[in-house]
Write a protein that holds these residues in place. Structure first.
Motif, PDB file in Angstrom:
ATOM      1  N   ILE A   1     108.814 110.354  74.231  1.00  0.00           N
ATOM      2  CA  ILE A   1     108.903 108.986  73.712  1.00  0.00           C
ATOM      3  C   ILE A   1     107.629 108.211  74.047  1.00  0.00           C
ATOM      4  O   ILE A   1     107.183 107.377  73.265  1.00  0.00           O
ATOM      5  N   ALA A   2     107.012 108.480  75.140  1.00  0.00           N
ATOM      6  CA  ALA A   2     105.780 107.788  75.533  1.00  0.00           C
ATOM      7  C   ALA A   2     104.665 108.056  74.521  1.00  0.00           C
ATOM      8  O   ALA A   2     103.906 107.147  74.146  1.00  0.00           O
TER       9      ALA A   2
ATOM     10  N   ILE B 290     101.265 106.114  70.004  1.00  0.00           N
ATOM     11  CA  ILE B 290     100.791 106.250  68.621  1.00  0.00           C
ATOM     12  C   ILE B 290     101.179 105.005  67.814  1.00  0.00           C
ATOM     13  O   ILE B 290     100.367 104.474  67.051  1.00  0.00           O
ATOM     14  N   LEU B 291     102.404 104.515  67.980  1.00  0.00           N
ATOM     15  CA  LEU B 291     102.843 103.299  67.278  1.00  0.00           C
ATOM     16  C   LEU B 291     102.041 102.082  67.737  1.00  0.00           C
ATOM     17  O   LEU B 291     101.648 101.239  66.919  1.00  0.00           O
ATOM     18  N   ALA B 292     101.768 101.984  69.024  1.00  0.00           N
ATOM     19  CA  ALA B 292     100.988 100.856  69.539  1.00  0.00           C
ATOM     20  C   ALA B 292      99.575 100.886  68.958  1.00  0.00           C
ATOM     21  O   ALA B 292      99.022  99.839  68.574  1.00  0.00           O
TER      22      ALA B 292
ATOM     23  N   ALA C 105      98.705 102.238  66.089  1.00  0.00           N
ATOM     24  CA  ALA C 105      98.823 101.915  64.665  1.00  0.00           C
ATOM     25  C   ALA C 105      98.936 100.400  64.472  1.00  0.00           C
ATOM     26  O   ALA C 105      98.254  99.818  63.618  1.00  0.00           O
ATOM     27  N   PHE C 106      99.784  99.754  65.259  1.00  0.00           N
ATOM     28  CA  PHE C 106      99.916  98.298  65.166  1.00  0.00           C
ATOM     29  C   PHE C 106      98.618  97.599  65.572  1.00  0.00           C
ATOM     30  O   PHE C 106      98.233  96.587  64.979  1.00  0.00           O
ATOM     31  N   GLY C 107      97.934  98.140  66.568  1.00  0.00           N
ATOM     32  CA  GLY C 107      96.649  97.572  66.986  1.00  0.00           C
ATOM     33  C   GLY C 107      95.611  97.648  65.874  1.00  0.00           C
ATOM     34  O   GLY C 107      94.865  96.686  65.629  1.00  0.00           O
ATOM     35  N   ILE C 108      95.555  98.765  65.186  1.00  0.00           N
ATOM     36  CA  ILE C 108      94.602  98.922  64.087  1.00  0.00           C
ATOM     37  C   ILE C 108      94.946  97.962  62.952  1.00  0.00           C
ATOM     38  O   ILE C 108      94.062  97.316  62.383  1.00  0.00           O
ATOM     39  N   ILE C 109      96.213  97.855  62.634  1.00  0.00           N
ATOM     40  CA  ILE C 109      96.642  96.927  61.573  1.00  0.00           C
ATOM     41  C   ILE C 109      96.276  95.499  61.951  1.00  0.00           C
ATOM     42  O   ILE C 109      95.754  94.736  61.132  1.00  0.00           O
ATOM     43  N   TRP C 110      96.528  95.105  63.196  1.00  0.00           N
ATOM     44  CA  TRP C 110      96.195  93.747  63.651  1.00  0.00           C
ATOM     45  C   TRP C 110      94.683  93.513  63.574  1.00  0.00           C
ATOM     46  O   TRP C 110      94.229  92.469  63.119  1.00  0.00           O
ATOM     47  N   TYR C 111      93.876  94.487  64.017  1.00  0.00           N
ATOM     48  CA  TYR C 111      92.421  94.361  64.005  1.00  0.00           C
ATOM     49  C   TYR C 111      91.895  94.187  62.574  1.00  0.00           C
ATOM     50  O   TYR C 111      91.061  93.326  62.309  1.00  0.00           O
TER      51      TYR C 111
END
Length: 102
Positions: free
Chosen positions: A10-11, A16-18, A20-26
């Motif tokens: 799960i880690a 990987i999800l974090a 992905a969200f970071g790239i989308i936010w950037y």
């Protein structure tokens, strides 16, 4: 290879999800910054155009002022020459010097 049987911690999925969200936010922040800069450049271009028009008006006004100044200086020079010729025609006891303007 059977994807149904792959066991990921799960880690790792969370990381990987974090990311992905970071790239989308950037990317969203970059898009916002570019849009803001485009608006700023557009406003600056309008200001520069207005300043160009104002500069043309100032140049025309300055040309008129220079012409008027030359006219006034020419008139004053004529007055000075007239006063000098009058002074030379007076008797020697009444001669005065005037101006000295250029």
């Amino acid at each position: 290879m059977d994807f149904a049987n792959i066991k990921l911690p799960i880690a790792v999925i969370g990381i990987i999800l974090a990311q992905a969200f970071g790239i989308i936010w950037y990317v969203a922040q970059q898009d916002s910054t570019v849009s803001e800069l485009e608006n700023t450049v557009s406003a600056m271009e309008e200001t520069i155009a207005e300043m160009g028009e104002t500069l043309e008006e100032i140049s025309k006004t300055q040309a008129i002022i220079d012409n008027e100044m030359r006219t006034i200086m020419s008139d004053h020079q004529g007055f000075g020459e007239t006063l000098k010729s009058i002074g030379e025609s007076l008797p020697s006891g009444e001669r005065r010097t005037y101006g000295g303007y250029r």
